[in-house]
Design a protein around this motif. Structure first.
Motif, mmCIF file in Angstrom:
data_model
loop_
_atom_site.group_PDB
_atom_site.id
_atom_site.type_symbol
_atom_site.label_atom_id
_atom_site.label_comp_id
_atom_site.label_asym_id
_atom_site.label_seq_id
_atom_site.Cartn_x
_atom_site.Cartn_y
_atom_site.Cartn_z
ATOM 1 N N ASP A 132 2.677 -4.973 -9.024
ATOM 2 C CA ASP A 132 3.098 -3.586 -9.306
ATOM 3 C C ASP A 132 3.938 -2.993 -8.169
ATOM 4 N N LYS A 147 0.802 -1.226 0.000
ATOM 5 C CA LYS A 147 0.000 0.000 0.000
ATOM 6 C C LYS A 147 0.841 1.286 0.000
ATOM 7 N N LYS A 160 6.391 -0.494 -9.373
ATOM 8 C CA LYS A 160 5.898 0.398 -10.442
ATOM 9 C C LYS A 160 6.294 1.856 -10.237
ATOM 10 N N TYR A 161 6.296 2.311 -9.007
ATOM 11 C CA TYR A 161 6.593 3.726 -8.756
ATOM 12 C C TYR A 161 7.981 3.937 -8.159
ATOM 13 N N HIS A 167 3.605 1.838 -1.264
ATOM 14 C CA HIS A 167 4.402 1.941 -2.490
ATOM 15 C C HIS A 167 3.557 2.277 -3.717
ATOM 16 N N LEU A 168 2.233 2.392 -3.530
ATOM 17 C CA LEU A 168 1.325 2.600 -4.657
ATOM 18 C C LEU A 168 0.466 3.835 -4.443
ATOM 19 N N THR A 169 0.011 4.415 -5.538
ATOM 20 C CA THR A 169 -1.000 5.468 -5.432
ATOM 21 C C THR A 169 -2.302 4.804 -4.994
ATOM 22 N N SER A 170 -3.256 5.596 -4.555
ATOM 23 C CA SER A 170 -4.525 4.998 -4.129
ATOM 24 C C SER A 170 -5.224 4.308 -5.303
ATOM 25 N N ALA A 171 -5.167 4.900 -6.490
ATOM 26 C CA ALA A 171 -5.776 4.278 -7.661
ATOM 27 C C ALA A 171 -5.075 2.967 -8.017
ATOM 28 N N ARG A 172 -3.759 2.940 -7.906
ATOM 29 C CA ARG A 172 -3.003 1.725 -8.220
ATOM 30 C C ARG A 172 -3.248 0.647 -7.170
ATOM 31 N N TYR A 173 -3.439 1.054 -5.919
ATOM 32 C CA TYR A 173 -3.748 0.088 -4.869
ATOM 33 C C TYR A 173 -5.115 -0.560 -5.144
#
Length: 190
Positions: free
Chosen positions: A51, A11, A54-55, A13-19
């Motif tokens: 992912d 969580k 990913k970021y 490591h990800l944007t909210s949309a990516r999560y």
């Protein structure tokens, strides 16, 4: 590793949309794993971590590629391809995930490859068809995924190649290998 723990790890490591995308990929992967007799727990963990990188900073990912067993030719292709292989490496180094099936599913979830395992195809397709996605040709892949996993993976490969060619982008060789292998498999060639 329990799925709830894995979700807590990814969580930050990800944007909210990516999560949210990750949660949907997980649900889709578990559904497909159940449908095609793959390990549902492995499908869930691979989907949660697919992912993970990913970021990450591009310089950091480049450093991991250069200093590890990852193929150096990745650097000659769009950086969007890097997060699968780098993520496969980082889940082992940072979280002790050593299961080769999970790591390979993460590694190849963007490109596919020849001779994909069922788990690899499950994640490859789940990432493409999860319910939050919406683009032309998607419904055909979704419908096919519930009947024939190989055909669905072939459609993902074909559509990806067509999309990238339409944008005049380079295409990583594993994507062609996935397409060719699945074409032969579906036609009875091997």
């Amino acid at each position: 590793m329990e799925t709830s723990k894995a979700l807590r790890i990814v969580k930050p490591h990800l944007t909210s949309a990516r999560y949210e995308h990750t949660e949907r990929v997980m649900e889709t992967a578990v559904h497909l794993a159940k449908l095609y007799g793959s390990n549902e727990e492995k499908a869930a963990i691979a989907a949660v971590f697919h992912d993970y990188a990913k970021y990450r900073n591009l310089d950091e990912m480049k450093k991991w590629i250069l200093s590890s067993y990852l193929p150096k030719d990745l650097l000659h292709y769009h950086h969007e391809l890097w997060h699968g292989p780098v993520g496969s490496l980082l889940v082992e180094r940072e979280h002790g995930i050593i299961d080769p099936e999970i790591k390979d599913a993460i590694y190849y979830h963007t490109t596919g490859r020849a001779h994909m395992s069922t788990l690899e195809k499950v994640l490859f397709v789940a990432d493409y068809i999860e319910p939050g996605r919406s683009f032309s040709g998607l419904e055909e892949v979704r419908d096919t995924a519930n009947r024939n996993l190989d055909k669905a993976a072939w459609l993902v490969s074909r559509n990806t190649i067509q999309f990238l060619m339409g944008k005049e982008n380079t295409i990583y060789p594993d994507t062609f290998h996935a397409y060719n292998d699945l074409t032969n498999k579906l036609s009875g060639g091997n």
